[in-house]
Design an enzyme around this catalytic site. Structure first.
Site, PDB file in Angstrom:
ATOM      1  N   ARG A 121       7.892  -1.206 -13.912  1.00 28.13           N
ATOM      2  CA  ARG A 121       8.097   0.175 -13.426  1.00 28.13           C
ATOM      3  C   ARG A 121       6.811   0.899 -13.065  1.00 28.13           C
ATOM      4  NH1 ARG A 121      12.004   0.084 -17.576  1.00 28.13           N
ATOM      5  NH2 ARG A 121      13.988  -0.505 -16.674  1.00 28.13           N
ATOM      6  N   LYS A 143       0.199   3.995   0.718  1.00 29.50           N
ATOM      7  CA  LYS A 143       1.411   3.409   1.307  1.00 29.50           C
ATOM      8  C   LYS A 143       1.389   1.916   0.991  1.00 29.50           C
ATOM      9  CE  LYS A 143       2.611   6.350   5.195  1.00 29.50           C
ATOM     10  NZ  LYS A 143       2.714   6.423   6.667  1.00 29.50           N
ATOM     11  N   GLU A 185      -7.702   1.485  14.755  1.00 29.81           N
ATOM     12  CA  GLU A 185      -7.416   2.575  13.805  1.00 29.81           C
ATOM     13  C   GLU A 185      -8.594   3.553  13.743  1.00 29.81           C
ATOM     14  OE1 GLU A 185      -4.432   2.836  12.675  1.00 29.81           O
ATOM     15  OE2 GLU A 185      -3.561   0.883  12.240  1.00 29.81           O
ATOM     16  N   LYS A 227      -8.982  10.134   6.909  1.00 21.95           N
ATOM     17  CA  LYS A 227      -7.750   9.691   6.236  1.00 21.95           C
ATOM     18  C   LYS A 227      -7.567  10.434   4.918  1.00 21.95           C
ATOM     19  CE  LYS A 227      -4.320   6.595   5.332  1.00 21.95           C
ATOM     20  NZ  LYS A 227      -3.761   5.294   5.578  1.00 21.95           N
ATOM     21  N   GLU A 237       3.956  12.282   3.626  1.00 21.47           N
ATOM     22  CA  GLU A 237       4.299  12.316   5.048  1.00 21.47           C
ATOM     23  C   GLU A 237       5.456  13.241   5.366  1.00 21.47           C
ATOM     24  OE1 GLU A 237       3.672   8.612   7.213  1.00 21.47           O
ATOM     25  OE2 GLU A 237       5.390   9.124   8.453  1.00 21.47           O
ATOM     26  N   ARG A 241       0.763  13.896   8.020  1.00 21.34           N
ATOM     27  CA  ARG A 241       0.406  12.480   7.865  1.00 21.34           C
ATOM     28  C   ARG A 241       1.015  11.617   8.961  1.00 21.34           C
ATOM     29  NH1 ARG A 241      -0.151   8.785   2.386  1.00 21.34           N
ATOM     30  NH2 ARG A 241      -0.694   6.886   3.525  1.00 21.34           N
ATOM     31  N   ASN A 245       0.190   8.020  12.732  1.00 22.13           N
ATOM     32  CA  ASN A 245       0.972   6.964  13.381  1.00 22.13           C
ATOM     33  C   ASN A 245       0.882   7.009  14.900  1.00 22.13           C
ATOM     34  OD1 ASN A 245       2.031   5.477  11.214  1.00 22.13           O
ATOM     35  ND2 ASN A 245       3.429   7.164  10.759  1.00 22.13           N
ATOM     36  N   HIS A 248       1.839   3.970  16.856  1.00 19.13           N
ATOM     37  CA  HIS A 248       2.497   3.010  15.960  1.00 19.13           C
ATOM     38  C   HIS A 248       3.966   2.775  16.303  1.00 19.13           C
ATOM     39  CE1 HIS A 248      -1.191   3.477  13.778  1.00 19.13           C
ATOM     40  NE2 HIS A 248      -0.800   2.729  12.763  1.00 19.13           N
ATOM     41  N   HIS A 252       4.687  -0.866  16.576  1.00 18.76           N
ATOM     42  CA  HIS A 252       5.572  -1.617  15.669  1.00 18.76           C
ATOM     43  C   HIS A 252       6.628  -2.376  16.463  1.00 18.76           C
ATOM     44  CE1 HIS A 252       4.627   0.887  11.800  1.00 18.76           C
ATOM     45  NE2 HIS A 252       3.708  -0.014  12.066  1.00 18.76           N
ATOM     46  N   HIS A 265      -1.702  -6.176  14.084  1.00 23.73           N
ATOM     47  CA  HIS A 265      -1.274  -4.772  13.954  1.00 23.73           C
ATOM     48  C   HIS A 265      -2.166  -3.859  14.805  1.00 23.73           C
ATOM     49  CE1 HIS A 265       0.278  -1.143  12.084  1.00 23.73           C
ATOM     50  NE2 HIS A 265      -0.973  -0.773  11.828  1.00 23.73           N
TER      51      HIS A 265
HETATM   52  P1  NAD Z   1      -4.663  -9.022   7.376  1.00 22.06           P
HETATM   53  O1  NAD Z   1      -4.556  -8.526   6.013  1.00 22.06           O
HETATM   54  O2  NAD Z   1      -3.656 -10.006   7.855  1.00 22.06           O
HETATM   55  O3  NAD Z   1      -6.120  -9.620   7.593  1.00 22.06           O
HETATM   56  C1  NAD Z   1      -6.455 -10.171   8.838  1.00 22.06           C
HETATM   57  C2  NAD Z   1      -6.958 -11.616   8.706  1.00 22.06           C
HETATM   58  O4  NAD Z   1      -8.311 -11.604   8.267  1.00 22.06           O
HETATM   59  C3  NAD Z   1      -6.202 -12.447   7.701  1.00 22.06           C
HETATM   60  O5  NAD Z   1      -6.140 -13.768   8.161  1.00 22.06           O
HETATM   61  C4  NAD Z   1      -7.091 -12.343   6.470  1.00 22.06           C
HETATM   62  O6  NAD Z   1      -6.895 -13.383   5.556  1.00 22.06           O
HETATM   63  C5  NAD Z   1      -8.452 -12.415   7.096  1.00 22.06           C
HETATM   64  N1  NAD Z   1      -9.536 -11.816   6.336  1.00 22.06           N
HETATM   65  C6  NAD Z   1      -9.495 -10.726   5.557  1.00 22.06           C
HETATM   66  N2  NAD Z   1     -10.725 -10.393   5.172  1.00 22.06           N
HETATM   67  C7  NAD Z   1     -11.561 -11.305   5.682  1.00 22.06           C
HETATM   68  C8  NAD Z   1     -12.967 -11.484   5.663  1.00 22.06           C
HETATM   69  N3  NAD Z   1     -13.753 -10.601   5.072  1.00 22.06           N
HETATM   70  N4  NAD Z   1     -13.494 -12.548   6.293  1.00 22.06           N
HETATM   71  C9  NAD Z   1     -12.694 -13.419   6.965  1.00 22.06           C
HETATM   72  N5  NAD Z   1     -11.359 -13.296   7.067  1.00 22.06           N
HETATM   73  C10 NAD Z   1     -10.808 -12.234   6.443  1.00 22.06           C
HETATM   74  O7  NAD Z   1      -4.620  -7.814   8.436  1.00 22.06           O
HETATM   75  P2  NAD Z   1      -5.220  -6.335   8.409  1.00 22.06           P
HETATM   76  O8  NAD Z   1      -5.473  -6.002   9.818  1.00 22.06           O
HETATM   77  O9  NAD Z   1      -6.280  -6.162   7.432  1.00 22.06           O
HETATM   78  O10 NAD Z   1      -3.989  -5.454   7.900  1.00 22.06           O
HETATM   79  C11 NAD Z   1      -2.809  -5.377   8.638  1.00 22.06           C
HETATM   80  C12 NAD Z   1      -1.701  -4.940   7.720  1.00 22.06           C
HETATM   81  O11 NAD Z   1      -2.001  -3.645   7.187  1.00 22.06           O
HETATM   82  C13 NAD Z   1      -0.356  -4.816   8.399  1.00 22.06           C
HETATM   83  O12 NAD Z   1       0.618  -5.429   7.590  1.00 22.06           O
HETATM   84  C14 NAD Z   1      -0.122  -3.324   8.479  1.00 22.06           C
HETATM   85  O13 NAD Z   1       1.249  -2.993   8.450  1.00 22.06           O
HETATM   86  C15 NAD Z   1      -0.835  -2.845   7.257  1.00 22.06           C
HETATM   87  N6  NAD Z   1      -1.258  -1.443   7.322  1.00 22.06           N
HETATM   88  C16 NAD Z   1      -0.978  -0.664   6.256  1.00 22.06           C
HETATM   89  C17 NAD Z   1      -1.387   0.641   6.252  1.00 22.06           C
HETATM   90  C18 NAD Z   1      -1.144   1.496   5.032  1.00 22.06           C
HETATM   91  O14 NAD Z   1      -1.383   2.701   5.096  1.00 22.06           O
HETATM   92  N7  NAD Z   1      -0.711   0.919   3.933  1.00 22.06           N
HETATM   93  C19 NAD Z   1      -2.115   1.166   7.325  1.00 22.06           C
HETATM   94  C20 NAD Z   1      -2.403   0.326   8.399  1.00 22.06           C
HETATM   95  C21 NAD Z   1      -1.968  -0.991   8.374  1.00 22.06           C
HETATM   96  N1  GLY Z   2      -1.509   4.340   8.360  1.00 21.50           N
HETATM   97  C1  GLY Z   2      -0.657   5.458   8.301  1.00 21.50           C
HETATM   98  C2  GLY Z   2      -0.633   6.177   6.995  1.00 21.50           C
HETATM   99  O1  GLY Z   2      -1.272   5.781   6.059  1.00 21.50           O
HETATM  100  O2  GLY Z   2       0.049   7.139   6.864  1.00 21.50           O
END
Ligand code: NAD
Ligand code: GLY
Length: 365
Positions: A121, A143, A185, A227, A237, A241, A245, A248, A252, A265
């Site tokens: 939890r 998030k 971003e 941010k 949001e 917030r 997006n 997005h 998406h 992404h």
């Molecule tokens: P990812 O986590 O898939 O990383 C991209 C690639 O780089 C992967 O293959 C990873 O293993 C590799 N990698 C990571 N760090 C590395 C490093 N230092 N050296 C070499 N390789 C490395 O992708 P991302 O772009 O980091 O994140 C995308 C995700 O984030 C999506 O799922 C998206 O929905 C999410 N997201 C979430 C929020 C939020 O607010 N929570 C905001 C934006 C995006």
């Molecule tokens: N990346 C969008 C948010 O965190 O709200």
């Protein structure tokens, strides 16, 4: 020794937390003060683990550190992979006093955060983001979640981390395509709330692509300031917030259409921002010159500016209909009122939206 370049605070009352940005932090910066009990579970993946797991363990002197290595990639951001985290926690008998640590990009961060939100939890977690995208966006703001085959990030929870540790050195091993994806971003913050930052990015984009550490650290800091400010004003949001997006909703739809992981992404968001800018021109709020400026910076960051060739307006409409921003059946979009000022609206004219989709899709049906 490490070099702490900047520190800022996400101000959320008793859930406030620090973001530390520096060089050489992994393995040297002591995070044990952010761990409430003795147990730590580092969650990473099979790409990042071999590079940084041993170093990351060094951030928790005096703690009992376990780890779990997930398969890499957006296509694994699902229930099955999430369960691997719970399996490891239960097999190693982690209690409510455990702290999870996300070591990786946004995929690992979102899944670890969701596991922390729901294990027994809710337990604390720490973010150690290793991609540009996760350092400027996903590690901050709480998030968390996973994808569903019918929609991105559809299952999740808000759960703030205890701390975010950003080591800019990790970006040196990142593939170039991922650097560009992160820049989407970064550019977004300039477009939605900081024209001064946008102007700076126009000067610095080549150095950022070349991974010059000084400009990178500056871009990360300024992005985190944006941010943190937005999250502090609207954690859940209810309004502001949602402007984070920008691009997005279109993005998406592209990610879901292309199959998770085929378009990154950030790439989908880059194209999505161009489409949102086009619609903003049609709505009369920004000029064609503003649009051209936006296309130029997104292209210079190495990002695509048009959707997959086989995607149709009907594909967009079908996929955008499940966007989380939609309310009471109305499609809500983030549009630019001017460069540096974004709004969330359900008032875009359907004719203008249709015109944007037709303009960007090679096939009309
Ligand atoms: P990812 O986590 O898939 O990383 C991209 C690639 O780089 C992967 O293959 C990873 O293993 C590799 N990698 C990571 N760090 C590395 C490093 N230092 N050296 C070499 N390789 C490395 O992708 P991302 O772009 O980091 O994140 C995308 C995700 O984030 C999506 O799922 C998206 O929905 C999410 N997201 C979430 C929020 C939020 O607010 N929570 C905001 C934006 C995006
Ligand atoms: N990346 C969008 C948010 O965190 O709200």
């Amino acid at each position: 020794m490490y070099k702490l370049l900047n520190e800022l605070q996400v101000c959320l009352g008793e859930r406030s937390y620090p973001i530390m940005i520096g060089e050489g932090m992994l393995g040297k910066y002591d995070l044990s003060g952010h761990v409430c009990g003795d147990q730590v579970m580092i969650v990473t993946n099979d790409v990042v683990g071999p590079l940084y797991l041993e170093l990351a363990r060094g951030c928790f002197p005096g703690k009992s550190v376990d780890f779990v290595v997930l398969p890499d990639g957006e296509k694994h951001k699902n229930w099955q992979t999430l369960n691997l985290i719970f399996d490891a926690l239960l097999e190693k008998r982690h209690t409510r006093k455990t702290t999870l640590v996300a070591l990786g990009g946004g995929v690992v961060g979102d899944m670890t955060g969701f596991a922390a939100a729901s294990y027994q939890r809710g337990v604390p977690f720490i973010q150690i983001p290793t991609t540009l995208l996760s350092q400027v966006d996903s590690s901050v703001g709480g998030k968390t979640g996973i994808n569903h085959p019918l929609g991105k990030n559809m299952i999740g929870a808000f759960h703030q981390p205890e701390a975010v540790l950003i080591d800019t050195g990790t970006l040196q091993t990142l593939p170039p395509r991922e650097v560009s994806a992160g820049l989407a971003e970064v550019i977004k913050y300039g477009l939605i709330r900081d024209t001064g930052f946008l102007g700076w990015l126009e000067q610095a984009v080549d150095q950022l692509i070349a991974r010059d550490n000084g400009p990178l650290a500056e871009a990360i800091f300024r992005s985190c300031v944006c941010k943190a400010d937005v999250v502090a004003q609207d954690e859940r949001e209810s309004g502001l917030r949602a402007t984070l997006n920008l691009g997005h909703t279109f993005g998406h739809a592209i990610e879901t259409f292309a199959g998770y992981g085929n378009w990154l992404h950030g790439e989908a968001v880059g194209t999505g921002m161009v489409m949102a800018a086009d619609l903003s021109v049609r709505e009369g709020s920004i000029s064609q010159a503003d649009y051209d400026r936006i296309v130029r910076i997104i292209s210079r960051a190495g990002l695509p500016v048009s959707p997959p060739a086989n995607m149709t307006p009907a594909d967009f409409m079908r996929l955008m209909a499940v966007d989380k921003k939609n309310l009471d059946g109305w499609l809500r979009l983030v549009l630019l009122r001017s460069v540096g000022n974004a709004v969330v609206t359900s008032d875009a004219s359907p004719e203008n939206l249709a015109a944007t989709l037709v303009a960007f899709c090679e096939q009309e049906i």
